[in-house]
Scaffold this active site. Structure first.
Site, short mmCIF file in Angstrom:
data_model
loop_
_atom_site.label_atom_id
_atom_site.label_comp_id
_atom_site.label_asym_id
_atom_site.label_seq_id
_atom_site.Cartn_x
_atom_site.Cartn_y
_atom_site.Cartn_z
N HIS A 1 -17.36 -33.97 -39.89
CA HIS A 1 -18.80 -34.38 -39.46
C HIS A 1 -18.52 -35.57 -38.15
O HIS A 1 -19.57 -36.28 -38.22
CB HIS A 1 -19.43 -34.98 -40.38
N SER B 1 -19.44 -38.86 -8.66
CA SER B 1 -20.88 -38.75 -8.68
C SER B 1 -21.23 -39.21 -7.30
O SER B 1 -20.53 -40.00 -6.64
CB SER B 1 -21.47 -39.74 -9.71
N LYS C 1 -18.09 -43.47 -11.12
CA LYS C 1 -17.90 -42.40 -12.14
C LYS C 1 -16.86 -41.64 -11.95
O LYS C 1 -16.30 -41.27 -10.85
CB LYS C 1 -19.06 -41.58 -11.98
N GLU D 1 -16.74 -29.57 -18.85
CA GLU D 1 -18.00 -29.23 -19.05
C GLU D 1 -18.47 -28.01 -18.60
O GLU D 1 -19.23 -27.18 -19.16
CB GLU D 1 -18.76 -30.38 -17.96
#
Ligand code: ARG
Length: 476
Positions: free
Chosen positions: A157, A278, A284, A291
């Site tokens: 979980h 970024s 970043k 992804e």
């Protein structure tokens, strides 16, 4: 006015918009090496059974190989009016060797021809994917070997549950990708079946020798029913299903890598060379590779669903709808193979923050189950032990402590059976070492699993080499 091999009965020229609409050349041109190899085998078979003379077969084969060189070099000119790769090659052959080219298509239809090309293509691709999966599985073994001593929290979980070895976690992916490999190996059995000779749908009146064609092309068997042969795309569906399941595994792995590299987890760091920045936020460093793998998973599912939907309403046998199968197949193949490639390169560059993992496993009551197990060993029934430890956890939480930070006096308030040796039981090392049930996370188990996996991979690559050897021998 005849400029198409099939327009004898037509009294009007095909509208150019129809030519554009029905053309598949942009997609199916990548089948050309298989189309040519298949045609050469077909010629040789026709010569063997006396449908062509040896001179005719030789002229055709030589012409076909010359066209292959042209295609290899990128000098071939494509044209929508010629529909697909099969007609392009046949039309070019006519220019190349003259009238004898018109004999190539004897005892053959594009329906069995396209089935052959796709089966040959997919056979090659599946073999490549199996090897790429071996490389990937080897990377997981490598990572596991580096982390047989690294303890981390295991989750259910997405809540910390029990400590596990990071090696055990990596080996879980080894298992998933090994099952994927088995699925591809299994699907290959049904892909590697020779369809040529079904002709349009009913077989042919010529005395063809399908087994000989199969032998020339390295197929162990021929298809059994001519109607099924030209109507069947199950083998592509199987590949796409196996690819989709494999992408599920990639996607779950990616999700973990994204989570783990966040500041909230800080379990790992992806190498600069395998991250991107970024355009607005200078600080970043983004995990774009995992992804994108997660994102591309949807494409492969889409490809599977496109073909399932395409096939579900088709009456036997061939229908032109089936031309659409290749766009889905090629997209899935390219996506899967690029994910395999990039992951094999990315995995070894992952930096693991061992201390962060250990700290995370030390907090959050991951030793609660072990405390219950301790009580069970003292004769308490598991359900009561569970309740007792639950109360101890509530007490510890209220006092801002972990279970192992409570004093023996405090612990004894919950169960008089608890003695000093409980603290040993609650250490990370102890918890790991005691999980010796088959498949559990004990260091000994994990070492053995790594050893077994290594042997398995060695065995697989050795048998690949043997097969390679016998195929080369069969060709020459
Ligand atoms: N381009 C077609 C395909 O990919 C080849 C078969 C065409 N057959 C036909 N009867 N029109 O499916």
């Amino acid at each position: 006015m005849s400029d198409k091999p099939w327009d004898g009965r037509f009294s009007e020229r095909t509208d150019t918009s129809v030519e554009e609409f029905t053309s598949s050349i942009d997609v199916d041109k990548r089948l050309y090496p298989y189309d040519i190899e298949g045609s050469v085998a077909h010629c040789r078979m026709l010569a063997k059974v006396g449908v062509l003379t040896d001179e005719e077969a030789t002229a055709l084969s030589e012409g076909l190989w010359r066209i292959k060189r042209e295609l290899d070099q990128g000098n071939f000119i494509f044209d929508d009016s010629l529909e697909d790769i099969h007609m392009h090659i046949e039309a070019r052959l006519l220019q190349e060797v003259g009238k004898v080219a018109q004999k190539l298509h004897t005892a053959r239809s594009r329906n069995d021809q396209v089935a052959l090309d796709v089966r040959m293509f997919l056979r090659d691709v599946t073999r490549q994917v199996i090897v790429q999966l071996q490389d990937l599985r080897r990377e997981f073994i490598q990572l596991a070997e580096q982390h047989v001593d690294t303890i981390m929290p295991g989750y259910t979980h997405l809540q910390r549950a029990q400590p596990v070895l990071l090696a055990h976690h990596w080996m879980a992916y080894y298992e998933m990708f090994s099952r994927d490999s088995e699925r591809f190996i299994d699907s290959l059995k049904r892909t590697n079946v020779m369809p040529l000779g079904a002709a349009a749908l009913a077989g042919t009146t010529y005395p063809i020798d399908r087994k000989y064609t199969a032998e020339l092309l390295g197929f162990p068997v021929v298809t059994a029913n001519s109607m099924d042969t030209v109507a069947d795309r199950d083998f592509i569906l199987e590949f796409l299903s196996a690819a989709s399941i494999c992408m599920v595994h990639f996607s779950r792995m990616s999700e973990e890598l994204v989570l783990w590299s966040s500041s909230e987890f800080r379990f790992i760091e992806l190498a600069d060379a395998f991250s991107t920045g970024s355009s607005i936020m200078p600080q970043k460093k983004n995990p774009d590779i995992p992804e994108l793998i997660r994102g591309k998973t949807g494409r492969v599912f889409g490809d599977l669903f496109a073909l399932l939907t395409l096939m579900k309403g088709l009456p036997l046998t061939y229908n032109r709808d089936m031309q659409e199968d290749k766009a889905s197949l090629f997209d899935a193949v390219d996506t899967l193979q690029s994910c395999l490639d990039i992951t094999v390169k990315m995995l070894p560059t992952i930096k693991v923050n061992i201390d962060v993992l250990r700290n995370a496993a030390s907090t959050g009551f991951l030793n609660a189950t072990d405390m219950a197990d301790y009580l069970v060993a003292q004769g308490v029934a598991f359900r009561s032990a569970h309740a007792i430890v639950g109360q101890a956890v509530a007490y510890a939480l209220a006092n801002g402590k972990e279970l192992h930070e409570l004093s023996i006096k405090e612990l004894k308030n919950f169960a008089k059976q608890i003695e000093e040796d409980i603290f040993d039981h609650l250490t990370l090392e102890h918890m790991i070492a005691r999980r010796q049930s088959a498949g559990g996370t004990s260091t000994d188990n994990v070492r053995a699993a790594i050893e077994t996996a290594r042997k398995q991979l060695d065995l697989e690559s050795r048998s690949d080499q043997n097969q390679q050897g016998s195929h080369e021998a069969a060709k020459s």
